[in-house]
Motif scaffolding. Structure first.
Motif, PDB file in Angstrom:
ATOM      1  N   ILE A   1       0.796  -1.342   0.024  1.00 21.25           N
ATOM      2  CA  ILE A   1       0.054   0.027  -0.099  1.00 21.25           C
ATOM      3  C   ILE A   1       0.947   1.286  -0.135  1.00 21.25           C
ATOM      4  CG2 ILE A   1      -1.661   1.314   1.467  1.00 21.25           C
ATOM      5  CD1 ILE A   1      -3.115  -0.870   0.193  1.00 21.25           C
ATOM      6  N   THR A   2       0.853   1.882  -1.013  1.00 19.32           N
ATOM      7  CA  THR A   2       1.582   2.991  -0.927  1.00 19.32           C
ATOM      8  C   THR A   2       0.942   4.506  -0.684  1.00 19.32           C
ATOM      9  OG1 THR A   2       0.792   3.989  -3.306  1.00 19.32           O
ATOM     10  CG2 THR A   2       2.713   2.268  -3.080  1.00 19.32           C
ATOM     11  N   GLY A   3       1.627   5.474  -0.436  1.00 24.77           N
ATOM     12  CA  GLY A   3       0.800   6.874  -0.211  1.00 24.77           C
ATOM     13  C   GLY A   3       0.240   7.349  -1.360  1.00 24.77           C
ATOM     14  N   CYS A   4      -0.343   8.363  -1.430  1.00 20.77           N
ATOM     15  CA  CYS A   4      -1.204   9.004  -2.516  1.00 20.77           C
ATOM     16  C   CYS A   4      -0.184   9.261  -3.582  1.00 20.77           C
ATOM     17  CB  CYS A   4      -1.959  10.417  -1.977  1.00 20.77           C
ATOM     18  SG  CYS A   4      -2.729  10.998  -3.487  1.00 20.77           S
TER      19      CYS A   4
ATOM     20  N   PHE B   1      12.997  14.565  -3.199  1.00 22.47           N
ATOM     21  CA  PHE B   1      12.816  14.831  -2.106  1.00 22.47           C
ATOM     22  C   PHE B   1      11.645  13.935  -1.293  1.00 22.47           C
ATOM     23  CE2 PHE B   1      10.876  16.840   1.784  1.00 22.47           C
ATOM     24  CZ  PHE B   1      12.073  17.335   2.476  1.00 22.47           C
ATOM     25  N   PHE B   2      10.643  13.791  -1.876  1.00 24.12           N
ATOM     26  CA  PHE B   2       9.769  12.980  -1.374  1.00 24.12           C
ATOM     27  C   PHE B   2       9.825  11.413  -1.877  1.00 24.12           C
ATOM     28  CE2 PHE B   2       7.611  17.227  -1.745  1.00 24.12           C
ATOM     29  CZ  PHE B   2       7.338  17.423  -0.523  1.00 24.12           C
TER      30      PHE B   2
ATOM     31  N   LEU C   1       8.193   6.821   4.860  1.00 21.36           N
ATOM     32  CA  LEU C   1       7.799   7.226   6.460  1.00 21.36           C
ATOM     33  C   LEU C   1       7.296   5.995   7.240  1.00 21.36           C
ATOM     34  CD1 LEU C   1       5.956  10.600   5.219  1.00 21.36           C
ATOM     35  CD2 LEU C   1       8.540  10.115   5.763  1.00 21.36           C
TER      36      LEU C   1
ATOM     37  N   LYS D   1       5.278   8.505  10.017  1.00 20.44           N
ATOM     38  CA  LYS D   1       4.000   8.357   9.186  1.00 20.44           C
ATOM     39  C   LYS D   1       2.949   9.233   9.442  1.00 20.44           C
ATOM     40  CE  LYS D   1       1.585   4.963  11.878  1.00 20.44           C
ATOM     41  NZ  LYS D   1       0.091   4.465  11.474  1.00 20.44           N
ATOM     42  N   ASN D   2       2.793   9.654  10.341  1.00 20.03           N
ATOM     43  CA  ASN D   2       1.471  10.833  10.772  1.00 20.03           C
ATOM     44  C   ASN D   2       2.036  12.253  10.688  1.00 20.03           C
ATOM     45  OD1 ASN D   2      -0.330   8.755  11.218  1.00 20.03           O
ATOM     46  ND2 ASN D   2       0.373   8.712  13.391  1.00 20.03           N
ATOM     47  N   LYS D   3       3.421  12.410  10.223  1.00 25.29           N
ATOM     48  CA  LYS D   3       4.048  13.671  10.059  1.00 25.29           C
ATOM     49  C   LYS D   3       3.197  14.561   8.968  1.00 25.29           C
ATOM     50  CE  LYS D   3       7.060  14.364   6.632  1.00 25.29           C
ATOM     51  NZ  LYS D   3       8.094  14.128   5.990  1.00 25.29           N
ATOM     52  N   GLY D   4       2.762  15.792   9.833  1.00 25.93           N
ATOM     53  CA  GLY D   4       2.013  16.675   8.758  1.00 25.93           C
ATOM     54  C   GLY D   4       0.664  16.375   8.232  1.00 25.93           C
ATOM     55  N   LEU D   5       0.373  15.259   9.034  1.00 26.44           N
ATOM     56  CA  LEU D   5      -1.145  14.349   8.337  1.00 26.44           C
ATOM     57  C   LEU D   5      -2.385  14.660   9.527  1.00 26.44           C
ATOM     58  CD1 LEU D   5      -2.062  13.076   5.918  1.00 26.44           C
ATOM     59  CD2 LEU D   5      -1.219  10.994   6.721  1.00 26.44           C
TER      60      LEU D   5
ATOM     61  N   LEU E   1      13.263  17.853   7.543  1.00 28.85           N
ATOM     62  CA  LEU E   1      13.213  16.723   8.365  1.00 28.85           C
ATOM     63  C   LEU E   1      12.747  15.272   7.389  1.00 28.85           C
ATOM     64  CD1 LEU E   1      13.231  15.937  11.512  1.00 28.85           C
ATOM     65  CD2 LEU E   1      10.763  15.548  11.216  1.00 28.85           C
TER      66      LEU E   1
ATOM     67  N   HIS F   1       0.720  23.374   8.601  1.00 28.47           N
ATOM     68  CA  HIS F   1       1.783  22.600   9.217  1.00 28.47           C
ATOM     69  C   HIS F   1       2.122  23.794  10.365  1.00 28.47           C
ATOM     70  CE1 HIS F   1       1.177  19.340   6.631  1.00 28.47           C
ATOM     71  NE2 HIS F   1       0.999  20.153   5.541  1.00 28.47           N
TER      72      HIS F   1
ATOM     73  N   SER G   1      -1.284  20.827  11.993  1.00 32.36           N
ATOM     74  CA  SER G   1      -0.565  19.732  12.062  1.00 32.36           C
ATOM     75  C   SER G   1       0.829  19.888  12.302  1.00 32.36           C
ATOM     76  CB  SER G   1      -0.991  18.859  10.915  1.00 32.36           C
ATOM     77  OG  SER G   1      -0.118  17.622  10.917  1.00 32.36           O
ATOM     78  N   GLY G   2       1.638  18.978  12.473  1.00 29.82           N
ATOM     79  CA  GLY G   2       3.023  19.196  12.680  1.00 29.82           C
ATOM     80  C   GLY G   2       3.708  19.644  11.318  1.00 29.82           C
ATOM     81  N   CYS G   3       5.276  19.486  11.630  1.00 29.96           N
ATOM     82  CA  CYS G   3       6.255  19.909  10.596  1.00 29.96           C
ATOM     83  C   CYS G   3       5.901  19.070   9.222  1.00 29.96           C
ATOM     84  CB  CYS G   3       7.598  19.556  11.061  1.00 29.96           C
ATOM     85  SG  CYS G   3       9.024  19.823   9.728  1.00 29.96           S
ATOM     86  N   ALA G   4       5.889  19.368   8.095  1.00 29.02           N
ATOM     87  CA  ALA G   4       5.721  18.554   6.820  1.00 29.02           C
ATOM     88  C   ALA G   4       6.918  18.286   6.268  1.00 29.02           C
ATOM     89  CB  ALA G   4       4.987  19.523   5.929  1.00 29.02           C
ATOM     90  N   GLY G   5       7.884  18.532   6.915  1.00 32.58           N
ATOM     91  CA  GLY G   5       9.408  18.149   6.369  1.00 32.58           C
ATOM     92  C   GLY G   5      10.299  18.821   5.845  1.00 32.58           C
TER      93      GLY G   5
ATOM     94  N   SER H   1       0.454  12.417  -1.555  1.00 31.76           N
ATOM     95  CA  SER H   1       1.248  12.232  -0.133  1.00 31.76           C
ATOM     96  C   SER H   1       2.286  11.466  -0.251  1.00 31.76           C
ATOM     97  CB  SER H   1       0.036  11.948   0.570  1.00 31.76           C
ATOM     98  OG  SER H   1      -0.824  10.771   0.355  1.00 31.76           O
ATOM     99  N   GLU H   2       3.033  11.316   1.035  1.00 30.69           N
ATOM    100  CA  GLU H   2       4.180  10.305   0.867  1.00 30.69           C
ATOM    101  C   GLU H   2       3.596   8.899   1.010  1.00 30.69           C
ATOM    102  OE1 GLU H   2       3.950  13.242   3.022  1.00 30.69           O
ATOM    103  OE2 GLU H   2       6.092  14.055   2.962  1.00 30.69           O
ATOM    104  N   THR H   3       4.545   7.897   0.654  1.00 31.56           N
ATOM    105  CA  THR H   3       4.741   6.412   0.605  1.00 31.56           C
ATOM    106  C   THR H   3       4.920   6.245   2.160  1.00 31.56           C
ATOM    107  OG1 THR H   3       5.173   6.401  -1.485  1.00 31.56           O
ATOM    108  CG2 THR H   3       5.382   4.431  -0.160  1.00 31.56           C
ATOM    109  N   SER H   4       4.205   5.439   2.731  1.00 26.56           N
ATOM    110  CA  SER H   4       4.260   5.022   3.994  1.00 26.56           C
ATOM    111  C   SER H   4       4.003   3.390   4.046  1.00 26.56           C
ATOM    112  CB  SER H   4       3.693   5.613   5.064  1.00 26.56           C
ATOM    113  OG  SER H   4       2.603   5.589   4.879  1.00 26.56           O
TER     114      SER H   4
END
Lengths: 615, 143
Positions: free
Chosen positions: A45-48, A111-112, A117, A121-125, A365, B50, B84-88, B139-142
């Motif tokens: 399962i990937t991110g968006c 960068f992304f 993550l 994983k919940n960073k900024g989300l 970060l 953020h 929300s927190g820092c977006a990175g 959005s990022e892959t996690s």
């Protein structure tokens, strides 16, 4: 982990889930199982992906086929045609739209797309002050699992199997630490969280505590169950007010929900957690000093053994882990150690969070799989050097770490490989240094820091770092002598061997690593009285090379002393009697016409100018 | 205290402000996932400002106030605004993520009060991304 011949990357972004992505995933799982392909083909399962309007979407690797608008009904055809017979299903493939999107999607930007993550994983989300949002992202599920259906031995076995090592810097295996403490009998044990992040340029733990405070609490709950602790403290420096505020809100909410306190989740397990604000002494990041500080004493280390696992806080068995270490725990419990190990290398598993900063374009970060080469982190994720400058070194591990030169940029980021270079992974501060920096001054900066922060308890650290710092000051101010480099290296070894705690034992590292890779800079300071980077004022003379000067006047405009003169489009000249060596002109010149010569050159140039005048 | 009760029984707040069981956790997860993914219909957009230390230092509070003001002025009630927190990407703060229901989230960077107001009227209200301020989509892959 099994090697799959193909991987199905299903988008788990909100858009795709809303349009039925999870149903497609379930259908795929069922189809693969019914055909006995579950060991051959993996599902991730990937991110968006960014193409929510076309969702649910899926990419098949290794061939990269991109499917859109999938339904469970399409699944048998994809499995039959594409995965078994190797014929991608044309009708479901993505068609290039007429209008091209201008805005890049994350999967196109290094960068992304080089980041993974996990701890973040919940960073900024999520909203860090809403416990429900954390729960919506599987929050406290791992705690529920650990408390209701796992024994302490099982938790420890899982963490040990994951290979997770302490993210605070030393890299001690977390599972082993827990095991040692769990074997010590005692009615009262403590679980502590080290949020005393003090390395210059490091802000990983602060960001985790601010962005996702509940993950820290959940990691501590699981650790407490493993070692049998009933009381926890989070040690955070008072300079992190937002982190303290959000952690406090998280603790209050968790208590109100019965996720902390007595009989957590009705499982009979008790744990309460409190925040303790540190006054910001660097040495309090060292475990024994941190515990003394928590006890209300002066933050100074004590000799080990006894180790905190048997006699820690108030002489009770204690485990102390870093913020990021705890942030990794819940997902290991939920997804298993094999999942965790699927990223990273054999001895450095999982991911690592870095605070990427310095002379690069993307400051921020980041979280990357262990084993990624430094070059990729700096040039792809970091977006390369700022203002087109040249890379000189990357500093890892703060005052305990070292500088890595360009020749070693292909070093993979693992505990062992970085250690080999003379630096350490450390807690994750990564400061990129460009060619406008003097490495002797960089070493001096870190020694000044450790000299200030040495608690003063043991002489090697208290006196030794001061002597080293004084030597470095001498070298940068033109009083260096032959033999100084050897003396520094010798003293460094003594301090490393005889200091009481980690602060002193690692304090000489910045000096040793700069001597190792940039010895020529030390030598040119001492022998030639020349700081080639133009940083050490007594050891530099700025002058204009007439052949290279275009006469643009940029240097003259920035000079605060009006020491630069010259006609437009003709070579400019610096009046050395006025120059204060602020290096504004040096940084302003776009043609490389401004040079940094040795310190003695100024005198020569002044003499020469006088000669011209008198003649 | 009724531990086994259905959290949907009372009002949301009442039902949840008590000691949770493992079952309750799952129920909260399901209920809030819907809000989170803009699935349950009452919200059409979600804006995340953020607000880590980096964002706040760069002016995220002003951005947040400007957006809340713009929403109030326009009388818009179907847009969720959250912190929300820092977006990175600390060097590009203040940042905000704008997600319209069923579309990819868009990250905007280096914002100020003026910019967020324009994003509000053009993107949130008008549906077209303000390309000049946008950084990236998705959005990022996690895993």
């Amino acid at each position: 982990m099994d090697k799959f011949r193909a991987n199905l990357m299903i988008c788990g972004g909100t858009g795709c889930i809303a349009s039925g992505g999870l149903k497609v995933k379930q259908a795929l799982e069922a189809e693969l199982l019914s055909r006995g392909l579950e060991k051959e083909i993996g599902i991730v399962i990937t991110g968006c992906n960014g193409f929510c309007a076309e969702g649910p979407i899926m990419t098949v690797y290794p061939d990269g086929t991109f499917y859109e608008k999938l339904t469970p009904a399409d699944v048998p055809e994809i499995v039959e045609e594409h995965l078994l017979k190797g014929r991608p299903v044309q009708r479901l493939m993505y068609k290039e739209p007429e209008k091209k999107k201008v805005l890049p999607v994350m999967s196109e930007i290094p960068f992304f797309n080089l980041q993974v993550l996990r701890a973040l994983k919940n960073k900024g989300l999520i909203d860090p002050e809403k416990i429900e949002e954390y729960i919506a992202r599987d929050g406290y599920q791992a705690a529920a699992k650990a408390l209701s259906s796992m024994t302490p031995e099982q938790i420890i076995a899982e963490i040990k199997a994951s290979g997770l090592r302490g993210r605070g810097g030393a890299g001690f295996p977390t599972g082993l630490k827990w095991e040692l403490c769990s074997r010590v009998p005692g009615p009262l044990k403590y679980i502590l969280c080290n949020g005393d992040e003090g390395d210059p340029g490091a802000f990983m733990d602060r960001s985790v505590m601010e962005a996702d405070p509940h993950v820290v609490l959940e990691g501590m709950i699981i650790g407490a169950k493993a070692i049998g602790a009933s009381k926890g403290y989070i040690y955070v420096r008072a300079e992190y007010p937002l982190a303290v505020q959000r952690l406090q809100k998280a603790i209050d909410d968790a208590r109100a929900y019965g996720l902390l306190g007595e009989d957590i989740l009705g499982t009979g397990f008790n744990l309460d957690i409190e925040i303790y604000q540190g006054a910001g002494a660097f040495v309090c990041g060292e475990e024994t000093a941190l515990m003394r500080s928590l006890e209300g004493k002066r933050g100074m280390p004590i000799p080990r053994p006894p180790f905190p696992a048997s006699q820690g806080l108030w002489k009770k068995p204690t485990v102390l882990n870093n913020v990021e270490t705890y942030a990794n725990i819940p997902s290991i419990i939920l997804n298993g150690s094999a999942w965790f190990k699927s990223l990273g290398t054999e001895k450095s598993t999982g991911t690592k969070v870095f605070a990427l900063t310095g002379a690069i374009n993307n400051i921020g970060l980041i979280e990357v799989p262990m084993g990624i080469p430094l070059r990729k982190v700096i040039f792809d994720i970091g977006g390369g050097m700022k203002k087109g400058r040249k890379f000189k070194a990357v500093q890892l591990g703060g005052p305990s770490g070292g500088c890595i030169p360009e020749s070693l940029l292909d070093t993979p980021v693992t505990y062992e490989d970085i250690m080999q270079t003379g630096a350490i992974v450390g807690s994750g501060g990564m400061v990129v240094i460009d060619d406008y920096n003097c490495m002797v001054s960089v070493a001096k900066f870190f020694l000044e820091f450790t000299t200030d922060e040495s608690c003063g308890k043991c002489p090697p650290c208290r006196i030794g770092t001061k002597v080293m710092h004084d030597k470095l000051v001498d070298i940068t101010e033109g009083r260096g002598k032959e033999g100084d480099i050897e003396l520094l290296a010798d003293l460094a070894q003594d301090i490393i061997n005889t200091s009481l705690c980690g602060l002193g034992q690692t304090a000489p590292n910045p000096v040793l690593s700069t001597i190792r890779y940039f010895r020529d800079e030390y030598e040119s300071h001492i022998r030639d009285g020349w700081c080639k980077a133009g940083v050490c004022r007594p050891l530099v003379t700025f002058y204009v090379e007439p052949e290279a000067c275009k006469g643009c006047g940029a240097c003259a405009r920035v000079c605060p002393q009006k020491a630069v003169s010259g006609e437009k489009k003709k070579p400019h000249v610096i009046d050395q009697t006025l120059c204060v060596k602020c290096r504004s002109c040096y940084e302003a010149c776009k043609f490389g016409a401004l040079k940094a010569g040795p310190g003695s050159l100024a005198k020569e140039l002044i003499e020469k100018a006088k000669g011209v005048e008198t003649r | 205290m009724n531990k086994g009760g259905n959290p949907k029984g009372g009002t949301k707040k009442e039902a949840f402000m008590r000691r949770l069981t493992i079952d309750d956790l799952k129920k909260i997860k399901e209920q809030y996932e819907a809000t989170f993914t803009l699935r349950h219909g009452s919200y059409r957009a979600r804006v995340t400002i953020h607000m880590g230390t980096c964002g706040i230092a760069a002016g995220a509070r002003e951005v947040m106030s400007a957006l809340v003001e713009a929403l109030a002025e326009a009388g818009v009630k179907d847009v969720v605004v959250t912190a929300s927190g820092c977006a990175g990407l600390c060097s590009k703060e203040p940042m905000a993520t704008v997600e319209l229901a069923g579309q990819a989230p868009v990250k905007y960077c280096q914002l100020d009060a003026q910019k967020i107001k324009r994003i509000f009227s053009e993107h949130i209200q008008g549906g077209s991304i303000v390309q000049e301020y946008a950084l990236v989509m998705g959005s990022e892959t996690s895993y």
